[in-house]
Design a protein around this motif. Sequence first.
Motif, PDB file in Angstrom:
ATOM      1  N   SER A 106      88.423  84.357  62.481  1.00  0.00           N
ATOM      2  CA  SER A 106      87.872  83.029  62.238  1.00  0.00           C
ATOM      3  C   SER A 106      88.971  82.010  61.973  1.00  0.00           C
ATOM      4  N   SER A 107      90.103  82.469  61.489  1.00  0.00           N
ATOM      5  CA  SER A 107      91.153  81.544  61.090  1.00  0.00           C
ATOM      6  C   SER A 107      91.894  80.969  62.273  1.00  0.00           C
ATOM      7  N   ASP A 108      91.677  81.543  63.417  1.00  0.00           N
ATOM      8  CA  ASP A 108      92.492  81.149  64.559  1.00  0.00           C
ATOM      9  C   ASP A 108      91.892  79.951  65.282  1.00  0.00           C
ATOM     10  N   SER A 109      92.813  79.093  65.740  1.00  0.00           N
ATOM     11  CA  SER A 109      92.352  77.990  66.562  1.00  0.00           C
ATOM     12  C   SER A 109      92.005  78.495  67.960  1.00  0.00           C
ATOM     13  N   ALA A 110      92.449  79.698  68.267  1.00  0.00           N
ATOM     14  CA  ALA A 110      92.180  80.279  69.572  1.00  0.00           C
ATOM     15  C   ALA A 110      90.697  80.605  69.686  1.00  0.00           C
ATOM     16  N   PRO A 111      90.179  80.594  70.888  1.00  0.00           N
ATOM     17  CA  PRO A 111      88.782  80.959  71.080  1.00  0.00           C
ATOM     18  C   PRO A 111      88.521  82.385  70.591  1.00  0.00           C
ATOM     19  N   GLY A 112      87.284  82.661  70.288  1.00  0.00           N
ATOM     20  CA  GLY A 112      86.914  83.934  69.670  1.00  0.00           C
ATOM     21  C   GLY A 112      87.165  85.126  70.556  1.00  0.00           C
ATOM     22  N   PRO A 113      86.722  86.290  70.079  1.00  0.00           N
ATOM     23  CA  PRO A 113      86.982  87.537  70.795  1.00  0.00           C
ATOM     24  C   PRO A 113      86.293  87.607  72.146  1.00  0.00           C
ATOM     25  N   SER A 114      85.375  86.688  72.403  1.00  0.00           N
ATOM     26  CA  SER A 114      84.646  86.754  73.664  1.00  0.00           C
ATOM     27  C   SER A 114      85.492  86.283  74.844  1.00  0.00           C
ATOM     28  N   THR A 115      86.603  85.592  74.546  1.00  0.00           N
ATOM     29  CA  THR A 115      87.413  85.062  75.635  1.00  0.00           C
ATOM     30  C   THR A 115      88.044  86.196  76.431  1.00  0.00           C
ATOM     31  N   SER A 116      88.243  85.891  77.698  1.00  0.00           N
ATOM     32  CA  SER A 116      88.819  86.919  78.564  1.00  0.00           C
ATOM     33  C   SER A 116      90.301  87.072  78.254  1.00  0.00           C
ATOM     34  N   ILE A 159      96.475  90.176  65.157  1.00  0.00           N
ATOM     35  CA  ILE A 159      96.791  91.257  66.089  1.00  0.00           C
ATOM     36  C   ILE A 159      95.517  91.929  66.582  1.00  0.00           C
ATOM     37  N   GLN A 160      94.513  91.963  65.707  1.00  0.00           N
ATOM     38  CA  GLN A 160      93.267  92.648  66.057  1.00  0.00           C
ATOM     39  C   GLN A 160      92.534  91.960  67.210  1.00  0.00           C
ATOM     40  N   ASP A 161      92.884  90.681  67.452  1.00  0.00           N
ATOM     41  CA  ASP A 161      92.207  89.964  68.542  1.00  0.00           C
ATOM     42  C   ASP A 161      92.889  90.159  69.882  1.00  0.00           C
ATOM     43  N   MET A 162      94.068  90.691  69.842  1.00  0.00           N
ATOM     44  CA  MET A 162      94.818  90.821  71.092  1.00  0.00           C
ATOM     45  C   MET A 162      94.204  91.929  71.927  1.00  0.00           C
ATOM     46  N   LYS A 163      93.814  91.528  73.111  1.00  0.00           N
ATOM     47  CA  LYS A 163      93.120  92.499  73.966  1.00  0.00           C
ATOM     48  C   LYS A 163      94.098  93.425  74.665  1.00  0.00           C
ATOM     49  N   ASP A 164      95.323  92.918  74.817  1.00  0.00           N
ATOM     50  CA  ASP A 164      96.251  93.739  75.585  1.00  0.00           C
ATOM     51  C   ASP A 164      96.938  94.808  74.723  1.00  0.00           C
ATOM     52  N   SER A 170      96.852  98.133  72.276  1.00  0.00           N
ATOM     53  CA  SER A 170      96.001  99.312  72.198  1.00  0.00           C
ATOM     54  C   SER A 170      95.443  99.464  70.789  1.00  0.00           C
ATOM     55  N   GLU A 171      94.382 100.277  70.683  1.00  0.00           N
ATOM     56  CA  GLU A 171      93.727 100.503  69.398  1.00  0.00           C
ATOM     57  C   GLU A 171      94.716 101.155  68.429  1.00  0.00           C
ATOM     58  N   ALA A 172      95.520 102.044  68.971  1.00  0.00           N
ATOM     59  CA  ALA A 172      96.484 102.748  68.118  1.00  0.00           C
ATOM     60  C   ALA A 172      97.473 101.766  67.505  1.00  0.00           C
ATOM     61  N   PHE A 173      97.870 100.781  68.320  1.00  0.00           N
ATOM     62  CA  PHE A 173      98.814  99.775  67.833  1.00  0.00           C
ATOM     63  C   PHE A 173      98.165  98.912  66.752  1.00  0.00           C
ATOM     64  N   LYS A 174      96.899  98.554  66.993  1.00  0.00           N
ATOM     65  CA  LYS A 174      96.200  97.706  66.027  1.00  0.00           C
ATOM     66  C   LYS A 174      96.025  98.423  64.683  1.00  0.00           C
ATOM     67  N   SER A 175      95.813  99.727  64.779  1.00  0.00           N
ATOM     68  CA  SER A 175      95.532 100.482  63.549  1.00  0.00           C
ATOM     69  C   SER A 175      96.749 100.557  62.625  1.00  0.00           C
ATOM     70  N   LEU A 176      97.890 100.115  63.141  1.00  0.00           N
ATOM     71  CA  LEU A 176      99.094 100.122  62.307  1.00  0.00           C
ATOM     72  C   LEU A 176      99.051  99.021  61.254  1.00  0.00           C
ATOM     73  N   PHE A 177      98.185  98.033  61.461  1.00  0.00           N
ATOM     74  CA  PHE A 177      98.169  96.879  60.581  1.00  0.00           C
ATOM     75  C   PHE A 177      97.002  96.950  59.595  1.00  0.00           C
ATOM     76  N   THR A 178      97.196  96.322  58.460  1.00  0.00           N
ATOM     77  CA  THR A 178      96.175  96.391  57.411  1.00  0.00           C
ATOM     78  C   THR A 178      94.929  95.618  57.788  1.00  0.00           C
ATOM     79  N   SER A 179      95.022  94.761  58.798  1.00  0.00           N
ATOM     80  CA  SER A 179      93.835  94.018  59.198  1.00  0.00           C
ATOM     81  C   SER A 179      92.884  94.871  60.032  1.00  0.00           C
ATOM     82  N   HIS A 180      93.298  96.081  60.361  1.00  0.00           N
ATOM     83  CA  HIS A 180      92.455  96.956  61.166  1.00  0.00           C
ATOM     84  C   HIS A 180      91.268  97.454  60.330  1.00  0.00           C
ATOM     85  N   SER A 181      90.157  97.708  61.008  1.00  0.00           N
ATOM     86  CA  SER A 181      88.944  98.108  60.297  1.00  0.00           C
ATOM     87  C   SER A 181      89.144  99.414  59.529  1.00  0.00           C
ATOM     88  N   SER A 182      89.986 100.262  60.032  1.00  0.00           N
ATOM     89  CA  SER A 182      90.184 101.547  59.366  1.00  0.00           C
ATOM     90  C   SER A 182      90.915 101.383  58.031  1.00  0.00           C
TER      91      SER A 182
END
Length: 309
Positions: A240-250, A271-276, A278-290
Amino acid sequence: MGCDGGTIPKRHELVKGPKKVEKVDKNAELAAKWKYCALSQEKLKRPIVACELGRLYNKDAIIEYLLDKSAERPNTEVVAHIRSLKDVKELNLTDNPAWEGERRNIKGDCYEDMHLAMFICPVVGLEMSGKHKFFFLQTCGCVFSERALREVKTVICHKCGDPFQEEDLVVLNGTKEEVETLQKAMEERRSKAKTAKKSKKSKDTKVSKTQDSAESCKLPQNPSESKSASENGEGSSGSSSDSAPGPSTSGESLKTLKATAGPFTGSKRSIQDMKDKSEAFKSLFTSHSSAKRTKDQTSNWVTHTPYHF
Ligand SMILES: [Zn+2]
Protein backbone atom coordinates in the motif's frame (compact mmCIF):
# COMPACT_ATOMS: atom_id res chain seq x y z
CA MET A 1 96.26 -46.57 -50.31
CA GLY A 2 95.01 -50.06 -49.64
CA CYS A 3 93.50 -51.00 -46.34
CA ASP A 4 94.94 -53.71 -44.17
CA GLY A 5 92.70 -56.35 -45.46
CA GLY A 6 94.01 -55.81 -48.93
CA THR A 7 90.89 -54.13 -50.13
CA ILE A 8 91.14 -51.34 -52.59
CA PRO A 9 88.89 -48.36 -51.81
CA LYS A 10 86.91 -46.91 -54.64
CA ARG A 11 86.74 -43.26 -55.47
CA HIS A 12 83.38 -42.54 -53.90
CA GLU A 13 84.62 -43.90 -50.60
CA LEU A 14 87.45 -41.40 -50.43
CA VAL A 15 86.14 -38.27 -52.11
CA LYS A 16 83.24 -36.54 -50.51
CA GLY A 17 80.72 -35.10 -52.87
CA PRO A 18 78.97 -31.76 -52.47
CA LYS A 19 76.88 -31.47 -49.35
CA LYS A 20 73.30 -32.45 -49.75
CA VAL A 21 71.05 -29.65 -48.78
CA GLU A 22 68.19 -30.85 -46.67
CA LYS A 23 65.12 -29.64 -48.38
CA VAL A 24 62.06 -28.87 -46.37
CA ASP A 25 59.05 -29.91 -48.28
CA LYS A 26 57.42 -26.56 -48.85
CA ASN A 27 53.99 -28.03 -49.28
CA ALA A 28 54.27 -29.99 -46.06
CA GLU A 29 55.39 -26.88 -44.22
CA LEU A 30 52.49 -24.92 -45.61
CA ALA A 31 50.01 -27.66 -44.83
CA ALA A 32 51.26 -27.81 -41.25
CA LYS A 33 50.34 -24.19 -40.72
CA TRP A 34 46.75 -25.07 -41.43
CA LYS A 35 46.70 -28.14 -39.25
CA TYR A 36 48.64 -27.23 -36.16
CA CYS A 37 48.46 -24.48 -33.57
CA ALA A 38 51.16 -21.86 -34.24
CA LEU A 39 51.93 -21.70 -30.54
CA SER A 40 51.58 -25.16 -29.04
CA GLN A 41 52.19 -27.06 -32.31
CA GLU A 42 49.34 -29.33 -31.38
CA LYS A 43 46.63 -30.28 -33.82
CA LEU A 44 44.11 -27.53 -34.32
CA LYS A 45 40.80 -28.23 -32.72
CA ARG A 46 37.87 -26.04 -31.84
CA PRO A 47 37.75 -23.45 -30.43
CA ILE A 48 40.27 -22.09 -32.92
CA VAL A 49 41.31 -18.45 -32.84
CA ALA A 50 43.29 -16.23 -35.19
CA CYS A 51 45.44 -13.23 -34.38
CA GLU A 52 45.65 -9.94 -36.21
CA LEU A 53 48.53 -11.33 -38.25
CA GLY A 54 46.43 -14.22 -39.51
CA ARG A 55 47.99 -17.09 -37.58
CA LEU A 56 45.91 -19.96 -36.30
CA TYR A 57 45.93 -21.13 -32.70
CA ASN A 58 44.05 -23.35 -30.33
CA LYS A 59 42.23 -21.06 -27.97
CA ASP A 60 43.31 -22.98 -24.88
CA ALA A 61 46.97 -22.60 -25.87
CA ILE A 62 46.50 -18.83 -26.02
CA ILE A 63 44.71 -18.77 -22.68
CA GLU A 64 47.46 -20.84 -21.13
CA TYR A 65 50.06 -18.45 -22.50
CA LEU A 66 48.20 -15.36 -21.30
CA LEU A 67 47.76 -16.79 -17.82
CA ASP A 68 51.45 -17.20 -17.35
CA LYS A 69 53.55 -15.28 -19.83
CA SER A 70 56.72 -15.82 -17.84
CA ALA A 71 56.64 -19.60 -18.18
CA GLU A 72 59.25 -20.94 -20.50
CA ARG A 73 57.79 -22.39 -23.61
CA PRO A 74 58.86 -22.52 -27.21
CA ASN A 75 57.37 -20.31 -29.90
CA THR A 76 56.46 -17.41 -27.63
CA GLU A 77 57.87 -14.95 -30.16
CA VAL A 78 54.96 -15.96 -32.40
CA VAL A 79 52.42 -14.59 -29.92
CA ALA A 80 54.36 -11.61 -28.56
CA HIS A 81 51.80 -9.24 -30.09
CA ILE A 82 48.88 -10.85 -28.28
CA ARG A 83 48.20 -8.90 -25.09
CA SER A 84 44.84 -10.32 -24.17
CA LEU A 85 42.05 -12.48 -25.54
CA LYS A 86 40.73 -9.31 -27.18
CA ASP A 87 43.63 -9.47 -29.61
CA VAL A 88 42.46 -12.77 -31.04
CA LYS A 89 39.21 -13.65 -32.73
CA GLU A 90 37.45 -16.95 -32.40
CA LEU A 91 36.90 -18.33 -35.87
CA ASN A 92 33.59 -19.42 -37.27
CA LEU A 93 34.81 -22.28 -39.45
CA THR A 94 32.89 -24.54 -41.77
CA ASP A 95 33.50 -28.27 -41.39
CA ASN A 96 34.63 -30.27 -44.38
CA PRO A 97 32.07 -33.04 -44.74
CA ALA A 98 34.72 -35.31 -46.27
CA TRP A 99 37.01 -35.01 -43.29
CA GLU A 100 36.49 -37.64 -40.66
CA GLY A 101 39.45 -36.72 -38.57
CA GLU A 102 40.79 -38.97 -35.88
CA ARG A 103 37.66 -41.09 -35.89
CA ARG A 104 38.52 -42.95 -39.06
CA ASN A 105 42.11 -43.59 -38.17
CA ILE A 106 41.56 -44.42 -34.56
CA LYS A 107 43.43 -47.72 -34.79
CA GLY A 108 46.18 -46.17 -36.88
CA ASP A 109 45.90 -49.04 -39.32
CA CYS A 110 44.84 -47.13 -42.38
CA TYR A 111 46.17 -44.35 -44.48
CA GLU A 112 45.43 -40.89 -43.21
CA ASP A 113 44.86 -38.52 -46.05
CA MET A 114 47.18 -35.64 -45.36
CA HIS A 115 45.68 -33.58 -48.11
CA LEU A 116 42.18 -33.58 -46.74
CA ALA A 117 41.44 -30.37 -44.91
CA MET A 118 39.36 -30.07 -41.78
CA PHE A 119 37.52 -26.99 -42.96
CA ILE A 120 36.18 -25.60 -46.20
CA CYS A 121 34.94 -22.33 -47.57
CA PRO A 122 31.19 -22.13 -46.93
CA VAL A 123 30.54 -20.35 -50.22
CA VAL A 124 32.53 -22.17 -52.89
CA GLY A 125 33.56 -25.29 -50.94
CA LEU A 126 37.33 -24.91 -51.40
CA GLU A 127 39.37 -26.85 -48.87
CA MET A 128 41.29 -24.88 -46.30
CA SER A 129 44.53 -26.77 -46.75
CA GLY A 130 46.97 -24.05 -47.71
CA LYS A 131 46.50 -24.36 -51.45
CA HIS A 132 44.01 -21.51 -51.51
CA LYS A 133 44.01 -18.14 -49.92
CA PHE A 134 41.61 -17.73 -47.04
CA PHE A 135 40.46 -14.68 -45.12
CA PHE A 136 38.73 -14.21 -41.83
CA LEU A 137 36.55 -11.29 -40.82
CA GLN A 138 37.64 -9.44 -37.70
CA THR A 139 34.06 -8.42 -37.09
CA CYS A 140 32.40 -11.83 -36.84
CA GLY A 141 35.20 -14.40 -37.18
CA CYS A 142 33.73 -16.11 -40.23
CA VAL A 143 36.25 -17.62 -42.67
CA PHE A 144 36.04 -17.48 -46.47
CA SER A 145 38.21 -18.29 -49.43
CA GLU A 146 39.52 -15.47 -51.53
CA ARG A 147 37.61 -16.82 -54.48
CA ALA A 148 34.31 -16.49 -52.66
CA LEU A 149 35.04 -12.90 -51.73
CA ARG A 150 36.12 -12.09 -55.27
CA GLU A 151 33.21 -13.74 -57.00
CA VAL A 152 30.48 -12.51 -54.74
CA LYS A 153 31.09 -8.87 -54.01
CA THR A 154 29.34 -8.05 -50.78
CA VAL A 155 29.45 -5.82 -47.76
CA ILE A 156 27.76 -8.31 -45.46
CA CYS A 157 29.19 -11.59 -44.25
CA HIS A 158 28.19 -14.57 -46.40
CA LYS A 159 27.69 -16.74 -43.40
CA CYS A 160 26.14 -14.69 -40.62
CA GLY A 161 25.07 -11.51 -42.41
CA ASP A 162 27.09 -9.09 -40.30
CA PRO A 163 28.23 -6.00 -42.18
CA PHE A 164 31.95 -5.62 -42.76
CA GLN A 165 34.47 -3.40 -44.49
CA GLU A 166 37.48 -4.16 -46.59
CA GLU A 167 39.83 -3.45 -43.70
CA ASP A 168 38.18 -6.09 -41.52
CA LEU A 169 39.55 -8.81 -43.78
CA VAL A 170 42.65 -10.58 -42.51
CA VAL A 171 44.46 -13.08 -44.68
CA LEU A 172 45.12 -16.39 -42.91
CA ASN A 173 48.68 -17.71 -42.96
CA GLY A 174 49.63 -15.10 -45.51
CA THR A 175 52.96 -14.61 -47.26
CA LYS A 176 55.76 -12.70 -45.63
CA GLU A 177 54.74 -9.49 -47.35
CA GLU A 178 51.12 -9.92 -46.36
CA VAL A 179 52.06 -10.48 -42.75
CA GLU A 180 54.18 -7.33 -42.85
CA THR A 181 51.30 -5.20 -44.07
CA LEU A 182 49.06 -6.78 -41.42
CA GLN A 183 51.64 -5.91 -38.81
CA LYS A 184 51.73 -2.31 -39.97
CA ALA A 185 47.95 -2.09 -39.91
CA MET A 186 47.90 -3.59 -36.43
CA GLU A 187 50.42 -1.08 -35.09
CA GLU A 188 48.50 1.77 -36.64
CA ARG A 189 45.26 0.55 -35.11
CA ARG A 190 46.83 0.21 -31.69
CA SER A 191 48.39 3.66 -31.65
CA LYS A 192 45.05 5.07 -32.77
CA ALA A 193 43.25 3.24 -29.98
CA LYS A 194 45.76 4.57 -27.49
CA THR A 195 45.18 8.19 -28.42
CA ALA A 196 41.43 7.64 -28.55
CA LYS A 197 41.56 6.17 -25.06
CA LYS A 198 43.47 9.18 -23.76
CA SER A 199 40.99 11.69 -25.15
CA LYS A 200 38.10 9.59 -23.88
CA LYS A 201 39.60 9.53 -20.41
CA SER A 202 39.73 13.30 -20.18
CA LYS A 203 36.14 13.45 -21.46
CA ASP A 204 35.05 10.90 -18.85
CA THR A 205 36.32 12.97 -15.97
CA LYS A 206 34.36 15.94 -17.28
CA VAL A 207 31.20 13.87 -17.57
CA SER A 208 31.51 12.45 -14.08
CA LYS A 209 31.90 15.96 -12.72
CA THR A 210 28.67 17.10 -14.29
CA GLN A 211 26.98 13.97 -13.02
CA ASP A 212 28.14 14.71 -9.52
CA SER A 213 26.58 18.11 -9.55
CA ALA A 214 23.36 16.70 -10.94
CA GLU A 215 23.17 14.18 -8.15
CA SER A 216 23.77 16.76 -5.47
CA CYS A 217 20.78 18.66 -6.86
CA LYS A 218 18.64 15.57 -6.51
CA LEU A 219 19.68 14.82 -2.97
CA PRO A 220 17.42 17.28 -1.08
CA GLN A 221 14.39 15.56 -2.58
CA ASN A 222 15.28 12.30 -0.99
CA PRO A 223 14.28 12.89 2.69
CA SER A 224 10.80 14.06 1.77
CA GLU A 225 10.34 10.94 -0.29
CA SER A 226 11.27 8.60 2.48
CA LYS A 227 9.04 10.59 4.81
CA SER A 228 6.03 10.10 2.62
CA ALA A 229 6.80 6.40 2.55
CA SER A 230 6.70 6.17 6.33
CA GLU A 231 3.51 8.22 6.42
CA ASN A 232 1.78 5.84 4.13
CA GLY A 233 1.82 3.13 6.78
CA GLU A 234 3.87 0.13 7.71
CA GLY A 235 6.85 -0.40 5.48
CA SER A 236 6.56 -4.09 6.12
CA SER A 237 3.34 -4.69 4.23
CA GLY A 238 4.77 -2.55 1.48
CA SER A 239 2.09 -2.99 -1.14
CA SER A 240 0.00 0.00 0.00
CA SER A 241 2.89 2.34 0.66
CA ASP A 242 4.10 2.28 -2.88
CA SER A 243 3.27 4.86 -5.46
CA ALA A 244 3.57 2.01 -7.94
CA PRO A 245 0.39 0.34 -9.11
CA GLY A 246 -0.79 -2.60 -7.04
CA PRO A 247 0.04 -6.26 -7.43
CA SER A 248 -2.42 -6.59 -10.27
CA THR A 249 -0.09 -4.80 -12.68
CA SER A 250 1.66 -6.89 -15.24
CA GLY A 251 5.35 -7.63 -14.97
CA GLU A 252 6.05 -5.58 -18.00
CA SER A 253 4.80 -2.30 -16.58
CA LEU A 254 6.69 -3.04 -13.42
CA LYS A 255 9.80 -3.48 -15.43
CA THR A 256 9.34 -0.19 -17.23
CA LEU A 257 8.72 1.42 -13.90
CA LYS A 258 11.91 -0.05 -12.63
CA ALA A 259 13.75 1.33 -15.64
CA THR A 260 12.35 4.82 -15.32
CA ALA A 261 12.44 5.07 -11.55
CA GLY A 262 15.52 6.65 -10.03
CA PRO A 263 17.74 5.00 -7.46
CA PHE A 264 15.67 6.35 -4.57
CA THR A 265 12.18 5.51 -5.73
CA GLY A 266 13.36 2.04 -6.68
CA SER A 267 14.31 1.15 -3.14
CA LYS A 268 10.90 2.19 -1.85
CA ARG A 269 9.05 -0.60 -3.59
CA SER A 270 8.54 -3.73 -1.56
CA ILE A 271 10.45 -6.80 -2.57
CA GLN A 272 7.31 -8.86 -2.08
CA ASP A 273 5.68 -7.03 -5.00
CA MET A 274 8.40 -7.83 -7.45
CA LYS A 275 7.08 -10.38 -9.84
CA ASP A 276 10.40 -11.25 -11.33
CA LYS A 277 11.83 -12.35 -8.00
CA SER A 278 11.37 -15.93 -6.89
CA GLU A 279 9.42 -16.96 -3.80
CA ALA A 280 12.60 -18.27 -2.24
CA PHE A 281 14.24 -14.89 -2.67
CA LYS A 282 11.26 -13.08 -1.19
CA SER A 283 11.21 -15.36 1.83
CA LEU A 284 14.62 -14.02 2.79
CA PHE A 285 13.03 -10.75 3.88
CA THR A 286 11.00 -10.05 6.98
CA SER A 287 8.20 -8.64 4.88
CA HIS A 288 7.47 -12.14 3.61
CA SER A 289 4.29 -13.79 4.86
CA SER A 290 6.24 -16.63 6.40
CA ALA A 291 8.03 -14.16 8.67
CA LYS A 292 4.85 -12.63 10.02
CA ARG A 293 3.24 -13.95 13.16
CA THR A 294 -0.29 -13.87 14.39
CA LYS A 295 -1.03 -12.21 17.71
CA ASP A 296 -1.03 -15.43 19.75
CA GLN A 297 2.28 -16.45 18.23
CA THR A 298 4.09 -13.39 19.46
CA SER A 299 4.79 -13.22 23.16
CA ASN A 300 3.69 -10.13 24.96
CA TRP A 301 6.83 -9.16 26.69
CA VAL A 302 9.04 -9.14 23.62
CA THR A 303 10.17 -5.65 22.76
CA HIS A 304 9.16 -4.55 19.34
CA THR A 305 12.36 -4.83 17.42
CA PRO A 306 12.76 -2.57 14.46
CA TYR A 307 13.61 -5.38 12.09
CA HIS A 308 10.06 -6.61 12.19
CA PHE A 309 9.22 -3.73 9.99
ZN1 LIG B 1 30.19 -13.71 -40.31
